[in-house]
Write a protein that holds these residues in place. Structure first.
Motif, PDB file in Angstrom:
ATOM      1  N   VAL A 162       1.099  -1.135   0.146  1.00  0.00           N
ATOM      2  CA  VAL A 162      -0.024  -0.035  -0.088  1.00  0.00           C
ATOM      3  C   VAL A 162       1.053   1.270   0.115  1.00  0.00           C
ATOM      4  O   VAL A 162       1.837   1.427   1.152  1.00  0.00           O
ATOM      5  CB  VAL A 162      -0.924   0.139   1.091  1.00  0.00           C
ATOM      6  CG1 VAL A 162      -1.796   1.253   1.184  1.00  0.00           C
ATOM      7  CG2 VAL A 162      -1.738  -1.016   1.307  1.00  0.00           C
ATOM      8  N   VAL A 163       0.781   2.114  -0.765  1.00  0.00           N
ATOM      9  CA  VAL A 163       1.337   3.370  -1.135  1.00  0.00           C
ATOM     10  C   VAL A 163       0.293   4.459  -1.154  1.00  0.00           C
ATOM     11  O   VAL A 163      -0.837   4.300  -1.191  1.00  0.00           O
ATOM     12  CB  VAL A 163       2.146   3.485  -2.256  1.00  0.00           C
ATOM     13  CG1 VAL A 163       3.319   2.290  -2.392  1.00  0.00           C
ATOM     14  CG2 VAL A 163       1.307   3.587  -3.383  1.00  0.00           C
ATOM     15  N   ASN A 164       1.022   5.707  -0.787  1.00  0.00           N
ATOM     16  CA  ASN A 164       0.175   6.940  -0.842  1.00  0.00           C
ATOM     17  C   ASN A 164       0.409   7.544  -2.159  1.00  0.00           C
ATOM     18  O   ASN A 164       1.139   6.983  -3.234  1.00  0.00           O
ATOM     19  CB  ASN A 164       0.361   7.661   0.157  1.00  0.00           C
ATOM     20  CG  ASN A 164       1.598   8.347   0.434  1.00  0.00           C
ATOM     21  OD1 ASN A 164       2.473   8.622  -0.538  1.00  0.00           O
ATOM     22  ND2 ASN A 164       1.930   8.921   1.521  1.00  0.00           N
ATOM     23  N   GLY A 165      -0.234   8.636  -2.184  1.00  0.00           N
ATOM     24  CA  GLY A 165      -0.284   9.467  -3.608  1.00  0.00           C
ATOM     25  C   GLY A 165       1.013   9.942  -3.970  1.00  0.00           C
ATOM     26  O   GLY A 165       1.568  10.293  -5.222  1.00  0.00           O
TER      27      GLY A 165
ATOM     28  N   PHE B 264      -2.031  -1.457  -3.765  1.00  0.00           N
ATOM     29  CA  PHE B 264      -3.171  -0.484  -3.530  1.00  0.00           C
ATOM     30  C   PHE B 264      -2.481   0.921  -3.328  1.00  0.00           C
ATOM     31  O   PHE B 264      -1.372   1.149  -2.744  1.00  0.00           O
ATOM     32  CB  PHE B 264      -3.959  -1.013  -2.098  1.00  0.00           C
ATOM     33  CG  PHE B 264      -4.675  -1.968  -2.578  1.00  0.00           C
ATOM     34  CD1 PHE B 264      -5.852  -1.931  -2.928  1.00  0.00           C
ATOM     35  CD2 PHE B 264      -4.387  -3.305  -2.322  1.00  0.00           C
ATOM     36  CE1 PHE B 264      -6.771  -3.075  -3.254  1.00  0.00           C
ATOM     37  CE2 PHE B 264      -5.039  -4.380  -2.583  1.00  0.00           C
ATOM     38  CZ  PHE B 264      -6.564  -4.044  -3.069  1.00  0.00           C
ATOM     39  N   VAL B 265      -3.530   2.000  -3.542  1.00  0.00           N
ATOM     40  CA  VAL B 265      -3.100   3.382  -3.064  1.00  0.00           C
ATOM     41  C   VAL B 265      -4.021   3.835  -2.059  1.00  0.00           C
ATOM     42  O   VAL B 265      -5.177   3.565  -2.409  1.00  0.00           O
ATOM     43  CB  VAL B 265      -2.981   4.288  -4.419  1.00  0.00           C
ATOM     44  CG1 VAL B 265      -2.835   5.692  -4.126  1.00  0.00           C
ATOM     45  CG2 VAL B 265      -2.165   3.759  -5.448  1.00  0.00           C
ATOM     46  N   LEU B 266      -3.548   4.459  -1.040  1.00  0.00           N
ATOM     47  CA  LEU B 266      -4.637   4.730  -0.024  1.00  0.00           C
ATOM     48  C   LEU B 266      -4.037   6.418  -0.027  1.00  0.00           C
ATOM     49  O   LEU B 266      -2.871   6.767   0.509  1.00  0.00           O
ATOM     50  CB  LEU B 266      -3.900   4.318   1.578  1.00  0.00           C
ATOM     51  CG  LEU B 266      -4.915   4.728   2.617  1.00  0.00           C
ATOM     52  CD1 LEU B 266      -6.179   4.692   2.372  1.00  0.00           C
ATOM     53  CD2 LEU B 266      -4.326   4.089   3.911  1.00  0.00           C
ATOM     54  N   ASP B 267      -4.963   7.456  -0.254  1.00  0.00           N
ATOM     55  CA  ASP B 267      -4.565   8.811  -0.418  1.00  0.00           C
ATOM     56  C   ASP B 267      -4.578   9.484   0.821  1.00  0.00           C
ATOM     57  O   ASP B 267      -5.558  10.124   1.228  1.00  0.00           O
ATOM     58  CB  ASP B 267      -5.561   9.510  -1.383  1.00  0.00           C
ATOM     59  CG  ASP B 267      -5.209  10.748  -1.987  1.00  0.00           C
ATOM     60  OD1 ASP B 267      -3.954  11.135  -1.834  1.00  0.00           O
ATOM     61  OD2 ASP B 267      -5.962  11.517  -2.270  1.00  0.00           O
ATOM     62  N   VAL B 268      -3.611   9.186   1.960  1.00  0.00           N
ATOM     63  CA  VAL B 268      -3.387   9.824   3.201  1.00  0.00           C
ATOM     64  C   VAL B 268      -1.535  10.163   3.340  1.00  0.00           C
ATOM     65  O   VAL B 268      -0.787   9.303   2.770  1.00  0.00           O
ATOM     66  CB  VAL B 268      -3.925   8.903   4.251  1.00  0.00           C
ATOM     67  CG1 VAL B 268      -5.526   8.698   4.322  1.00  0.00           C
ATOM     68  CG2 VAL B 268      -3.020   7.704   4.491  1.00  0.00           C
ATOM     69  N   GLU B 269      -1.560  11.043   3.851  1.00  0.00           N
ATOM     70  CA  GLU B 269      -0.132  11.353   4.405  1.00  0.00           C
ATOM     71  C   GLU B 269       0.115  10.367   5.433  1.00  0.00           C
ATOM     72  O   GLU B 269      -0.550   9.826   6.246  1.00  0.00           O
ATOM     73  CB  GLU B 269      -0.317  12.658   4.963  1.00  0.00           C
ATOM     74  CG  GLU B 269      -0.561  13.873   4.106  1.00  0.00           C
ATOM     75  CD  GLU B 269       0.381  14.116   2.944  1.00  0.00           C
ATOM     76  OE1 GLU B 269       1.642  14.041   3.196  1.00  0.00           O
ATOM     77  OE2 GLU B 269      -0.024  14.587   1.800  1.00  0.00           O
TER      78      GLU B 269
END
Length: 137
Positions: A33-36, A90-95
């Motif tokens: 899981v990575v962010n933007g 997966f992408v989780l759009d959080v800092e």
């Protein structure tokens, strides 16, 4: 490991798109899981199904620690995640700071995910809504 590496039955071979429309849940366990910003946040450890509605409710994700030791688990509402079929993650759009402060738990102390107050707090934290027909609301 991607869904194609997990596919011992040939169930994904006929699909022509960037990823199958239906996937076995176990093919997603272990996905990164990575962010933007392309910062690695962790990996999927479990996928939680609402057995009353038949919908995916949450992903349980690990974060922190070193080589699996000392990492904390977090429940992330399924709608918060986007499957990146190209990179097979997966992408989780959080800092990262948002995740560090997210409500988490230890591997041996799972929360009661059917508790209405817990559900409301989790969705408020991530800015999502529980699906409308869910008895978990």
């Amino acid at each position: 490991m991607s869904y194609l590496e997990h596919d011992t039955l040939g169930m994904y071979k006929a699909h022509k798109g960037p990823g199958p429309h239906l996937m076995g849940a176990n093919t997603l366990i272990g996905n990164k899981v990575v962010n933007g910003k392309e910062e690695e946040l962790g990996e999927i450890k479990e996928i939680m199904l609402d057995m009353r509605s038949g919908k995916v409710s949450y992903a349980v994700m690990s974060f922190g620690g070193f080589m699996g030791l000392g990492d904390k688990l977090f429940v992330v509402p399924w709608p918060s995640l986007t499957l990146d079929t190209v990179e097979k993650r997966f992408v989780l759009d959080v800092e990262i700071a948002h995740l560090v402060n997210a409500p988490g738990f230890e591997k041996d102390a799972w929360p009661d995910m059917s508790d209405a107050e817990w559900v409301a707090e989790l969705h408020a934290y991530y800015g999502t809504k529980a699906y409308q027909d869910s008895p978990l609301q």
